[in-house]
Design a protein around this motif. Structure first.
Motif, short mmCIF file in Angstrom:
data_model
loop_
_atom_site.label_atom_id
_atom_site.label_comp_id
_atom_site.label_asym_id
_atom_site.label_seq_id
_atom_site.Cartn_x
_atom_site.Cartn_y
_atom_site.Cartn_z
N THR A 1 25.20 24.86 64.53
CA THR A 1 26.08 23.69 64.50
C THR A 1 25.29 22.48 64.04
O THR A 1 24.08 22.40 64.28
CB THR A 1 26.68 23.39 65.89
OG1 THR A 1 25.60 23.14 66.81
CG2 THR A 1 27.53 24.54 66.38
N ASP A 53 24.83 18.62 64.58
CA ASP A 53 25.21 17.56 65.52
C ASP A 53 24.59 16.22 65.18
O ASP A 53 24.61 15.30 65.99
CB ASP A 53 24.84 17.96 66.95
CG ASP A 53 23.36 18.27 67.10
OD1 ASP A 53 22.62 18.15 66.12
OD2 ASP A 53 22.95 18.62 68.23
N TYR A 107 28.65 14.64 62.05
CA TYR A 107 29.59 13.57 62.35
C TYR A 107 29.42 12.46 61.33
O TYR A 107 28.29 12.14 60.94
CB TYR A 107 29.34 12.98 63.74
CG TYR A 107 29.60 13.94 64.88
CD1 TYR A 107 30.85 14.03 65.49
CD2 TYR A 107 28.58 14.75 65.36
CE1 TYR A 107 31.08 14.90 66.54
CE2 TYR A 107 28.80 15.63 66.41
CZ TYR A 107 30.05 15.70 67.00
OH TYR A 107 30.27 16.56 68.04
N GLU A 119 31.70 17.86 59.72
CA GLU A 119 32.04 19.17 60.28
C GLU A 119 32.68 19.04 61.66
O GLU A 119 33.64 19.74 61.99
CB GLU A 119 30.77 20.03 60.36
CG GLU A 119 30.94 21.35 61.07
CD GLU A 119 29.62 22.08 61.25
OE1 GLU A 119 29.48 22.78 62.27
OE2 GLU A 119 28.73 21.95 60.39
N ASN A 120 32.16 18.13 62.48
CA ASN A 120 32.67 17.94 63.84
C ASN A 120 33.59 16.74 63.97
O ASN A 120 34.11 16.47 65.04
CB ASN A 120 31.50 17.79 64.81
CG ASN A 120 30.59 19.00 64.79
OD1 ASN A 120 31.06 20.13 64.75
ND2 ASN A 120 29.29 18.77 64.82
#
Length: 624
Positions: free
Chosen positions: A412, A414, A480, A504-505
């Motif tokens: 992921t 972040d 983000y 992506e987030n």
């Protein structure tokens, strides 16, 4: 004319294709060059090439008559090396720490010696030509590393090491290659280092160092004293680089390349006015030159030279030795005392593609030494091209698989990318950084970037309309996107253009003044704040540049607290934070946010005093 136009079109097409399929540009450039060059001679009845870089008087075809191709390649490589020299900064050498310094010093030395030994014992080349080959394949380079890093979301440690190795080793490898070449050509390709060769070699080194430094300081003074108008800045710099190259060659034959490398390095480390403009122009010019250059260089290779390599197992043996033995050996030796884990070292060992500087200088030196009649010089160009193609193909096609196998890939992303580095962005960025998040701020205002860096934040100057943020390797872990500039148009563009790359987030922007109006429908998601625009955020950040946390026991408490903050002039709610430290942007209906143990509200501004009356309803407009 048709051939020249076709070369430019093919070169730019190769650059576009590389961007589209996310591979280093040198791969399609060389492949296309080989197709229209030596490989095309196999399918034409008369055995000629579709593209012949050197003009053939008998056939009446070709681009460059006589030694014109040689001169064009020399000048183009000079400009490319100058641009590479501009990127080598002393402060960056200090910032990257001992790990990368070991890689570009000890690692380069291991590669240089090992490749020289390999070329001598595997191919059978003479010692001077073998070590010239070793010097040429030292470099990896940002142009071949960047597409791999952009396509494979590596862990930050690995991505940072590969990034800085590629950036810093480019000019260093070029400098070593130039020095070894000067030794070879002054000693006529022999091992014996005669007194004449020693004098000539020393002369080249001294003139290259002195003239490169003098040219850099001279141009610095002209620009600093504003003796060059702004509209002539870039072309004047180009003329100065070419002038230094030609004048250096006139004083000491073959010293021009060293002069422009030194000139670039000195300029890059001075407090140079408008250096970013010069660098941007040189980068654009380098793309055009590289596009033309590598089509021509690959097309200029003859089938007999390719047969020297590909019809003999020794060529493939040398490629295997460089990729599977020499690269791991240099990495493990230079990182033996580092904090890198074994799996990280193994992946860095796997990724070592050679790039544009290696191929370009190899072609130039191969042409020059072949004309001098140096034994084995005809191997230089095809051998280096084989190493470039082999390592780029190997790494571009297997990097993701190997990264997953060695567990150095990010599952992921972040990291947080903030577009705009005004006061509120810096305050929020500092809070995120201090809570362990990787934060990068981007702004085209140099003053804002300087202030952000003063707070210890990672930030760089960029115009998102002109620059492709995809090319910045420090953004590989961004998940983000927060668009927080004063311009609604910039914020809208940033979100639309980059949400699929860095969002992506989630991707969020500031609310516009029109959207703040009651009769304007607001989006249900995608806003950073539903009640405060750029002006409100930055006014609060100016007076109270702090972020605070209040623990939220239940939804009712949250609703009352948000109402109180709405009426408070000097406090703005920013995030919701759960017990694990994960942050969530406030939605259009924050009272519906699920509350668990440890949930807190993060707000910016004046710290609230939580007494018994803090959550009372605000007075109505009728109250006195």
């Amino acid at each position: 004319m048709d051939l020249l136009a076709g070369t430019i079109i093919l070169g730019i097409f190769a650059q576009w294709l590389a961007w589209r399929i996310k591979v280093p540009a040198i791969l399609p450039l060389i492949i296309i060059g080989l197709i229209v060059g030596p490989l095309s001679s196999l399918v034409r009845e008369d055995g000629t090439k579709w593209l012949a870089p050197i003009f053939d008087e008998a056939l009446g075809t070709g681009l460059f008559p006589g030694e014109s191709l040689f001169h064009f390649v020399s000048l183009a490589i000079g400009v490319i090396l100058f641009e590479g020299g501009l990127t080598l900064k002393r402060r960056e050498l200090a910032e990257v720490g001992p790990l990368v310094l070991q890689m570009i010093t000890l690692g380069s030395l291991v590669t240089f010696i090992g490749a020289g030994l390999g070329a001598h014992y595997i191919i059978g080349l003479s010692w001077p030509i073998s070590f010239l080959f070793g010097a040429l394949i030292i470099v990896t380079g940002p142009t071949v590393i960047a597409p791999i890093l952009q396509n494979v979301p590596l862990t930050r440690n690995v991505a940072t090491v590969l990034k800085w190795e590629g950036i810093l080793i480019d000019p260093i490898g070029a400098l070593v290659a130039v020095l070894v070449f000067e030794f070879v050509q002054t000693s006529d390709g022999g091992v014996a280092f005669t007194s004449h060769a020693l004098i000539t070699f020393s002369q080249i080194i001294l003139i290259g160092l002195a003239l490169g430094t003098l040219a850099a300081f001279g141009l610095y003074q002209l620009i600093k004293r504003e003796l060059i108008p702004h509209y002539l800045l870039n072309v004047f710099t180009l003329a100065a680089v070419l002038g230094a190259f030609v004048f250096s060659d006139f004083i000491a034959h073959e010293s021009g390349l060293l002069t422009v490398v030194v000139m670039g390095m000195v300029m890059g480390n001075l407090d140079f006015p408008r250096l970013s403009e010069i660098l941007y122009f040189k980068e654009s010019l380098s793309v055009l030159l590289i596009s033309i250059l590598f089509i021509l260089l690959a097309a200029n290779i003859e089938m007999t030279e390719l047969n020297l390599i590909f019809k003999d197992w020794r060529g493939m043996g040398l490629l295997a030795f460089v990729a599977f033995i020499l690269r791991p050996l240099s990495i493990f030796l230079s990182t033996r005392k580092s904090e890198l884990a074994t799996n990280e070292k193994m992946f860095i060992s796997w990724v070592g593609p050679r790039g544009i500087v290696a191929a370009g200088i190899a072609s130039l030196f191969g042409i020059k030494l072949t004309k001098l009649g140096v034994d084995g010089a005809e191997y230089i160009t095809p051998l280096v091209f084989m190493i470039v193609l082999g390592t780029v193909l190997l790494n571009a096609t297997t990097a993701r698989f190997v990264a997953r196998l060695l567990k150095v890939i990010q599952e992921t992303s972040d990291g947080i990318l903030i577009i705009g580095a005004a006061r509120a962005s810096r305050v929020i960025g500092k809070y995120l950084h201090e809570t362990g998040r990787h934060v990068v701020l981007v702004d085209n205002n140099a003053a804002n970037i300087t202030k952000a860096k003063g707070l210890g934040l990672e930030a760089f100057n960029s115009n998102i309309y002109n620059d492709d943020l995809n090319e910045h390797m420090e953004l590989v872990d961004m998940g983000y996107l927060l668009a927080m500039t004063a311009s609604p148009q910039v914020n809208e563009y940033a979100v639309k253009h980059y949400e699929h790359v860095f969002g992506e987030n989630g991707s969020f922007r500031l609310i516009t003044q029109e959207e703040l109006m009651e009769d304007k429908e607001r989006p249900d998601q995608g806003l950073f704040s539903y009640r405060d625009d750029f002006l409100n955020l930055n006014e609060v950040a100016r007076d109270y540049p702090f972020l605070h946390e209040i623990e939220i026991p239940n939804s009712a408490f949250l609703k009352k607290l948000l109402t109180k903050l709405h009426w408070e002039e000097h406090a703005i709610p920013i995030f919701m934070k759960d017990a694990s430290g994960q942050l969530q942007i406030l939605t259009s209906k924050p009272e519906e946010t699920p509350i668990t143990d440890g949930t807190a509200l993060v707000y910016m501004g004046k710290e609230l005093e939580l007494d018994s009356t803090i959550l009372d309803e605000p007075p109505s407009s009728d109250d006195s």
